[in-house]
Design an enzyme around this catalytic site. Structure first.
Site, PDB file in Angstrom:
ATOM      1  N   ASP A 139       3.073  -4.750   7.743  1.00  0.00           N
ATOM      2  CA  ASP A 139       1.656  -4.012   7.892  1.00  0.00           C
ATOM      3  C   ASP A 139       0.917  -5.399   7.781  1.00  0.00           C
ATOM      4  OD1 ASP A 139      -0.827  -3.106   6.956  1.00  0.00           O
ATOM      5  OD2 ASP A 139       0.244  -1.692   5.197  1.00  0.00           O
ATOM      6  N   LYS A 147     -10.306  -1.428  10.232  1.00  0.00           N
ATOM      7  CA  LYS A 147     -10.844  -2.376   9.707  1.00  0.00           C
ATOM      8  C   LYS A 147     -11.132  -3.700  10.507  1.00  0.00           C
ATOM      9  CE  LYS A 147      -7.336  -0.183   6.334  1.00  0.00           C
ATOM     10  NZ  LYS A 147      -7.883  -0.133   5.238  1.00  0.00           N
ATOM     11  N   GLN A 204      -4.564  -5.561   6.668  1.00  0.00           N
ATOM     12  CA  GLN A 204      -5.195  -6.347   6.458  1.00  0.00           C
ATOM     13  C   GLN A 204      -5.489  -7.930   6.942  1.00  0.00           C
ATOM     14  OE1 GLN A 204      -7.892  -5.931   4.505  1.00  0.00           O
ATOM     15  NE2 GLN A 204      -7.026  -3.585   3.598  1.00  0.00           N
ATOM     16  N   HIS A 249       0.325  -1.010  -0.090  1.00  0.00           N
ATOM     17  CA  HIS A 249      -0.079  -0.318  -0.302  1.00  0.00           C
ATOM     18  C   HIS A 249       1.471   1.341   0.497  1.00  0.00           C
ATOM     19  CE1 HIS A 249      -3.154   2.732   2.066  1.00  0.00           C
ATOM     20  NE2 HIS A 249      -4.304   2.513   1.460  1.00  0.00           N
ATOM     21  N   CYS A 271      -4.542   2.905  -4.082  1.00  0.00           N
ATOM     22  CA  CYS A 271      -3.728   3.084  -3.301  1.00  0.00           C
ATOM     23  C   CYS A 271      -2.101   1.802  -3.256  1.00  0.00           C
ATOM     24  CB  CYS A 271      -3.776   3.547  -1.869  1.00  0.00           C
ATOM     25  SG  CYS A 271      -4.647   4.353  -1.244  1.00  0.00           S
TER      26      CYS A 271
HETATM   27  N1  PMP Z   1      -1.599  -1.107   4.348  1.00  0.00           N
HETATM   28  C1  PMP Z   1      -2.582  -1.836   3.991  1.00  0.00           C
HETATM   29  C2  PMP Z   1      -2.291  -2.959   4.069  1.00  0.00           C
HETATM   30  C3  PMP Z   1      -4.430  -1.556   3.727  1.00  0.00           C
HETATM   31  O1  PMP Z   1      -5.269  -1.931   3.588  1.00  0.00           O
HETATM   32  C4  PMP Z   1      -4.575  -0.158   3.966  1.00  0.00           C
HETATM   33  C5  PMP Z   1      -5.496   0.961   4.557  1.00  0.00           C
HETATM   34  N2  PMP Z   1      -6.281   0.346   2.549  1.00  0.00           N
HETATM   35  C6  PMP Z   1      -3.707   1.309   5.175  1.00  0.00           C
HETATM   36  C7  PMP Z   1      -2.254   0.591   5.142  1.00  0.00           C
HETATM   37  C8  PMP Z   1      -3.785   2.545   5.805  1.00  0.00           C
HETATM   38  O2  PMP Z   1      -4.214   2.131   6.666  1.00  0.00           O
HETATM   39  P1  PMP Z   1      -5.268   3.329   7.621  1.00  0.00           P
HETATM   40  O3  PMP Z   1      -5.438   3.986   5.902  1.00  0.00           O
HETATM   41  O4  PMP Z   1      -5.769   2.900   7.536  1.00  0.00           O
HETATM   42  O5  PMP Z   1      -4.115   4.043   7.762  1.00  0.00           O
END
Ligand code: PMP
Length: 597
Positions: free
Chosen positions: A212, A238, A215, A135, A378
């Site tokens: 990270d 999430k 997910q 991401h 993203c």
């Molecule tokens: N890493 C991953 C794998 C994600 O899916 C996301 C959110 N789509 C993020 C980081 C960022 O998370 P947040 O916007 O809640 O900070």
């Protein structure tokens, strides 16, 4: 991935869906006249009553600022906040609650490590290993610190199934590797990465690992100790919890050696103008008043999930994934992106035959009350690797049902059929789209005006559009109308689709070319096109308003007020609103050039 079993609806191991769904107030809503089918949990999960109530109760009867209050209410708020930390620590199996720092979410957790650990530990020539699956929030903070420190980023490639190529990872690892930062599960493809194995390999060369877990945490047990992760990041929203709260887990010794990330209240021991000493963990990394209600809500979410059981949740989501993969694979022309052997409940796809813009699939599914995400998620480097600009993505949470998968599959089948009917090779020989595709492009000598009957002025055209919007009873119908207008838009010759005519600021590809009508003094006409039918519909509205009008009339017309009046701005997503604004701005700019020349 081939489905392994057709789900048995009588299986007693299945979650009691009616009881679970009843705990999510939002799921009872109707959207566009249809029951909401929320298939975007990877972006953010919906919230159960337990979480909503915990936060409301906190604000109603327990709120005060934490840590410094001598009075009981402040002590109660402090206790709730610190109990939330303890629950998070148990949830992650952290050795000590002080290893769990509350942040705004995964993004802030990663930024904290990159800025603080990175500044203290990276030097020119050092290497940071990321993967193609990351991401942006696990790429950009590393690029920023790499620029500051002279460290270098290396990237683990993937195979065509969307799995990390571990042999390449092992080759990338070296004594120069300082940190490996990878996701536990890919948000765009659903791939579950072998992080435990990757941690062992990274440690063998003396590197630390940030996982990270955005997910993962809602889909299976997390045990940071057995994983031996040095840092682990996730977001509350999430995990059926609130937005604006997340966690950075870090091994105590590493956190203690790191410089503060932000300065302010609560993170200090003593401040003078000569020198400041910092608080210990976890306060050192929690400057300012934290999101106390968020921590309370996150704690309630974890408690709620644990009551249901992560095994049951994972089993349910696996069944949904198998079933959805089966149903979507059966749609001719639909290409599923990401077929990893180990996958979380995420399906990404593109329409290859006939090609349909992912945005258009999203808009048409929305008309059926089905929420999916379209775009690059993203993950632009991943999209580049897959050779697509975007995908459509359905992602499942514990409240999703097989019926919702059926609705998705049925709606998608209809979308593909409609697109096939309209495509050049389809059974619609007299259709407008066939004319488009058959190359009915106007030559440059022909007038480009559209619509055929140009209104007296932009105001008069605006009245006609407003009337049409009023006649249509609701927004689903108005969207439909926009999609149909988009279908009828005259084609833009490919030779006009140059970088010069590209309109930046739109999510989809938009080109716009404007000229003074040959033989006229200042009658403006323009052509524009987009790969998304809805955007073509918006272009058709702009054509109706402006094409065939004088530059002065275009400049005098307040398009923003008009879109406000027909409530278009309220019913478009932010990105589409921005896109529309970019097109209007470009038109005004070009009209301005012609008005003054
Ligand atoms: N890493 C991953 C794998 C994600 O899916 C996301 C959110 N789509 C993020 C980081 C960022 O998370 P947040 O916007 O809640 O900070």
């Amino acid at each position: 991935m081939k489905p392994e079993a057709v789900p048995s609806f009588a299986d007693p191991a299945l979650l009691d869906m009616a009881a679970i769904r009843a705990q999510f107030p939002i799921l009872g809503q109707r959207v566009r006249g249809r029951p909401l089918a929320y298939l975007d949990s990877a972006a953010s999960t919906q919230k159960p009553t337990a979480v909503i109530d915990a936060m409301a109760d906190y604000y109603r009867g327990q709120h005060a600022n934490i840590h410094r209050g001598a009075y009981q209410l402040s002590q109660m708020a402090t206790r709730l906040y610190e109990e939330a930390r303890e629950r998070v620590a148990r949830f992650l199996n952290a050795a000590d609650p002080v290893e769990c720092i509350f942040t705004r979410g995964t993004t802030e957790s990663i930024n904290l490590v990159a800025a603080s650990w990175g500044a203290a530990n990276l030097s020119p020539g050092d290497e940071i290993i990321l993967s193609v699956l990351e991401h942006h929030s696990n790429i950009v903070p590393w690029q920023m610190i790499a620029q500051r420190t002279g460290a270098r980023i290396r990237v683990i490639p993937i195979n065509d199934e969307g799995e990390l190529q571990l042999d390449a990872y092992h080759r990338l690892l070296s004594p120069r590797t300082r940190i490996v930062a990878v996701n536990h599960v890919s948000n765009a493809l659903g791939t579950i990465n072998p992080v435990a194995e990757m941690v062992v390999a990274a440690h063998a060369v003396g590197a630390v690992v940030l996982v990270d877990g955005a997910q993962w945490v809602a889909h299976g047990h997390t045990d940071v100790q057995s994983l031996d992760a040095d840092f682990y990041a996730f977001s509350g929203h999430k995990l059926y919890g609130p937005t604006g709260i997340g966690v950075l887990y870090g091994k105590r010794a590493l956190l203690e050696a790191m410089p503060p990330y932000q300065g302010g209240g609560d993170m200090i021991e003593r401040v003078t103008f000569v020198e400041t000493t910092y608080a210990g963990l976890p306060n050192r990394f929690e400057a300012g008043t934290p999101h106390i209600a968020g921590a309370v809500g996150l704690s309630a979410a974890i408690e709620w999930i644990e009551e249901i059981g992560l095994e049951a949740i994972a089993a349910h989501e696996d069944r949904l994934l198998v079933y959805a993969t089966d149903r979507l694979s059966a749609i001719r022309g639909l290409d599923i992106k990401g077929q990893a052997r180990r996958k979380a409940a995420v399906i990404s796809w593109v329409a290859v035959d006939p090609p349909i813009a992912t945005l258009d699939m999203g808009v048409q599914l929305d008309l059926e009350g089905i929420c999916v995400r379209t775009g690059h998620h993203c993950c632009q480097p991943l999209m580049d690797r897959l050779g697509v600009a975007s995908t459509a993505r359905a992602s499942f949470g514990l409240y999703n049902t097989f019926d919702e998968v059926d609705r998705l599959a049925t709606a998608l089948t209809a979308i593909f059929e409609r697109a096939r009917d309209r495509s050049p090779a389809g059974p619609d020989p007299d259709g407008v789209s066939r004319q488009r595709a058959a190359g009915a492009c106007p030559t440059s000598a022909e007038p480009l005006a559209y619509p055929a009957a140009v209104a007296e002025s932009p105001q008069a055209a605006a009245e006609q559009i407003a009337e049409l919007f009023e006649i249509l009873p609701d927004w689903p119908m108005r969207y439909q109308q926009l999609l149909e207008l988009g279908e009828q838009l005259p084609p833009m010759p490919p030779e006009l689709k140059t970088p010069e005519h590209f309109v930046a600021g739109c999510q989809s590809q938009v080109h716009l070319a404007l000229r003074v009508r040959p033989g006229s003094r200042d009658t403006i006409e323009f052509l524009a096109d987009s790969d998304a039918a809805l955007v073509r519909g918006l272009i058709a509205l702009l054509q109706q308003l402006f094409s065939g009008q004088s530059a002065a009339a275009i400049l005098a017309f307040d398009a923003v007020a008009f879109f406000n009046r027909i409530e278009l701005d309220q019913h478009l997503s932010l990105t589409r609103r921005n896109g529309l604004a970019a097109m209007v701005q470009r038109l005004r700019q070009l009209a301005g050039e012609h008005a003054t020349s």
